[in-house]
Scaffold this motif. Structure first.
Motif, PDB file in Angstrom:
ATOM      1  N   SER A 238       0.830  -1.192   0.000  1.00 37.10           N
ATOM      2  CA  SER A 238       0.000   0.000   0.000  1.00 37.10           C
ATOM      3  C   SER A 238       0.865   1.243   0.000  1.00 37.10           C
ATOM      4  N   GLU A 239       0.390   2.257  -0.670  1.00 36.63           N
ATOM      5  CA  GLU A 239       1.025   3.567  -0.617  1.00 36.63           C
ATOM      6  C   GLU A 239       0.201   4.506   0.245  1.00 36.63           C
ATOM      7  N   GLY A 240      -0.734   3.945   1.009  1.00 35.26           N
ATOM      8  CA  GLY A 240      -1.619   4.727   1.862  1.00 35.26           C
ATOM      9  C   GLY A 240      -0.887   5.335   3.035  1.00 35.26           C
ATOM     10  N   PRO A 241      -1.637   5.932   3.941  1.00 35.35           N
ATOM     11  CA  PRO A 241      -1.025   6.607   5.093  1.00 35.35           C
ATOM     12  C   PRO A 241      -0.309   5.626   6.022  1.00 35.35           C
ATOM     13  N   ILE A 242       0.658   6.179   6.736  1.00 40.06           N
ATOM     14  CA  ILE A 242       1.403   5.421   7.741  1.00 40.06           C
ATOM     15  C   ILE A 242       0.884   5.869   9.101  1.00 40.06           C
ATOM     16  N   TYR A 243       0.529   4.908   9.935  1.00 40.27           N
ATOM     17  CA  TYR A 243       0.054   5.199  11.284  1.00 40.27           C
ATOM     18  C   TYR A 243       1.126   4.768  12.274  1.00 40.27           C
ATOM     19  N   GLY A 244       1.357   5.604  13.261  1.00 37.51           N
ATOM     20  CA  GLY A 244       2.369   5.256  14.245  1.00 37.51           C
ATOM     21  C   GLY A 244       2.280   6.125  15.471  1.00 37.51           C
ATOM     22  N   THR A 245       3.242   5.952  16.345  1.00 39.06           N
ATOM     23  CA  THR A 245       3.274   6.680  17.609  1.00 39.06           C
ATOM     24  C   THR A 245       4.530   7.524  17.698  1.00 39.06           C
ATOM     25  N   VAL A 246       4.326   8.811  17.953  1.00 42.40           N
ATOM     26  CA  VAL A 246       5.444   9.722  18.148  1.00 42.40           C
ATOM     27  C   VAL A 246       6.283   9.208  19.315  1.00 42.40           C
ATOM     28  N   GLY A 247       7.579   9.272  19.148  1.00 43.16           N
ATOM     29  CA  GLY A 247       8.486   8.799  20.190  1.00 43.16           C
ATOM     30  C   GLY A 247       9.120   7.465  19.832  1.00 43.16           C
ATOM     31  N   TYR A 248       8.463   6.742  18.951  1.00 42.59           N
ATOM     32  CA  TYR A 248       8.999   5.467  18.469  1.00 42.59           C
ATOM     33  C   TYR A 248       9.391   5.563  16.991  1.00 42.59           C
ATOM     34  N   GLN A 249       8.730   6.419  16.248  1.00 43.04           N
ATOM     35  CA  GLN A 249       8.962   6.536  14.806  1.00 43.04           C
ATOM     36  C   GLN A 249      10.276   7.236  14.491  1.00 43.04           C
ATOM     37  N   ALA A 250      10.930   6.766  13.447  1.00 42.18           N
ATOM     38  CA  ALA A 250      12.114   7.435  12.932  1.00 42.18           C
ATOM     39  C   ALA A 250      11.694   8.759  12.296  1.00 42.18           C
ATOM     40  N   PRO A 251      12.559   9.758  12.331  1.00 35.99           N
ATOM     41  CA  PRO A 251      12.182  11.077  11.812  1.00 35.99           C
ATOM     42  C   PRO A 251      11.823  11.069  10.325  1.00 35.99           C
ATOM     43  N   GLU A 252      12.400  10.168   9.559  1.00 39.47           N
ATOM     44  CA  GLU A 252      12.167  10.155   8.109  1.00 39.47           C
ATOM     45  C   GLU A 252      10.942   9.350   7.682  1.00 39.47           C
ATOM     46  N   ILE A 253      10.250   8.730   8.620  1.00 43.43           N
ATOM     47  CA  ILE A 253       9.152   7.818   8.271  1.00 43.43           C
ATOM     48  C   ILE A 253       8.054   8.519   7.458  1.00 43.43           C
ATOM     49  N   GLY A 254       7.763   9.767   7.763  1.00 39.68           N
ATOM     50  CA  GLY A 254       6.717  10.492   7.055  1.00 39.68           C
ATOM     51  C   GLY A 254       7.063  10.828   5.620  1.00 39.68           C
ATOM     52  N   THR A 255       8.336  11.020   5.335  1.00 37.30           N
ATOM     53  CA  THR A 255       8.749  11.382   3.975  1.00 37.30           C
ATOM     54  C   THR A 255       9.263  10.197   3.168  1.00 37.30           C
ATOM     55  N   ASP A 256      10.008   9.309   3.811  1.00 34.24           N
ATOM     56  CA  ASP A 256      10.627   8.188   3.094  1.00 34.24           C
ATOM     57  C   ASP A 256       9.872   6.878   3.242  1.00 34.24           C
ATOM     58  N   GLY A 257       8.972   6.813   4.201  1.00 37.36           N
ATOM     59  CA  GLY A 257       8.247   5.571   4.449  1.00 37.36           C
ATOM     60  C   GLY A 257       9.068   4.610   5.281  1.00 37.36           C
ATOM     61  N   PRO A 258       8.482   3.454   5.578  1.00 39.08           N
ATOM     62  CA  PRO A 258       9.175   2.468   6.411  1.00 39.08           C
ATOM     63  C   PRO A 258      10.351   1.824   5.679  1.00 39.08           C
ATOM     64  N   SER A 259      11.338   1.437   6.462  1.00 35.70           N
ATOM     65  CA  SER A 259      12.533   0.776   5.926  1.00 35.70           C
ATOM     66  C   SER A 259      13.137  -0.068   7.035  1.00 35.70           C
ATOM     67  N   VAL A 260      14.134  -0.848   6.704  1.00 37.94           N
ATOM     68  CA  VAL A 260      14.855  -1.607   7.725  1.00 37.94           C
ATOM     69  C   VAL A 260      15.429  -0.633   8.744  1.00 37.94           C
TER      70      VAL A 260
END
Length: 179
Positions: free
Chosen positions: A21-43
């Protein structure tokens, strides 16, 4: 999920998106990497999240969802005492994804080294004759042998350690367990 005593806790892993999916990413601030919103999930972002969860579970981490949502406070006693653990967390959560661990295997290898160092430190600073048995979950990581029994300091055993069987006095088997 993890179980602690009689509670089940859900571990937040930073972000989720539908498979393929290219849909929205849901997550919790404090655990997410800073780039998750722009680059998406990665290893790299997943390992960032694992390190953040590890930090929240190992020390009192006030402000991890606000002031320190991508960093760590300067004066954390555990991180001051365990420099290798601090370096592992800081590498895994580096602001530049290219400077983080390249794989989960690489991070696991480093974490195993940190664990061995922590256990060796406990062994050196324990009162003579005080021994504890490492639980089976850690024996697999440590490879068993003499490292399955370690002495602990005066503050008591960490949650991952337990007292040896009744009657057992040392790791060489000089006294058999009562029974």
């Amino acid at each position: 999920m993890i179980q602690t005593e009689e509670q089940l806790k859900l571990i937040d892993m930073g972000g989720v998106r539908g498979v393929d999916s290219e849909g929205p990413i849901y997550g919790t601030v404090g655990y997410q990497a800073p780039e998750i919103g722009t680059d998406g999930p990665s290893v790299s972002s997943d390992l960032f999240t694992v390190a953040r969860a590890l930090a929240v579970l190992t020390f009192e981490f006030k402000g991890y969802q606000s002031s320190y949502k991508f960093t760590f406070p300067d004066a954390v006693p555990l991180l001051e005492q365990q420099e290798s653990f601090a370096r592992l967390l800081r590498r895994a959560t580096h602001s530049d994804p290219e400077r983080r661990f390249g794989s989960a295997g690489e991070m696991a290898e480093q974490l195993t080294g940190v664990l061995r160092e922590v256990l060796a430190t406990l062994r050196r600073h324990a009162p003579a004759g005080v021994l504890y048995r490492v639980q089976p979950e850690l024996q697999a990581v440590l490879g068993g042998g003499d490292e399955t029994l370690i002495p602990l300091g005066e503050t008591g055993p960490p949650s991952s350690l337990s007292r040896p069987p009744q009657g057992r006095r040392d790791h060489r088997g000089d006294a058999d367990a009562a029974g």
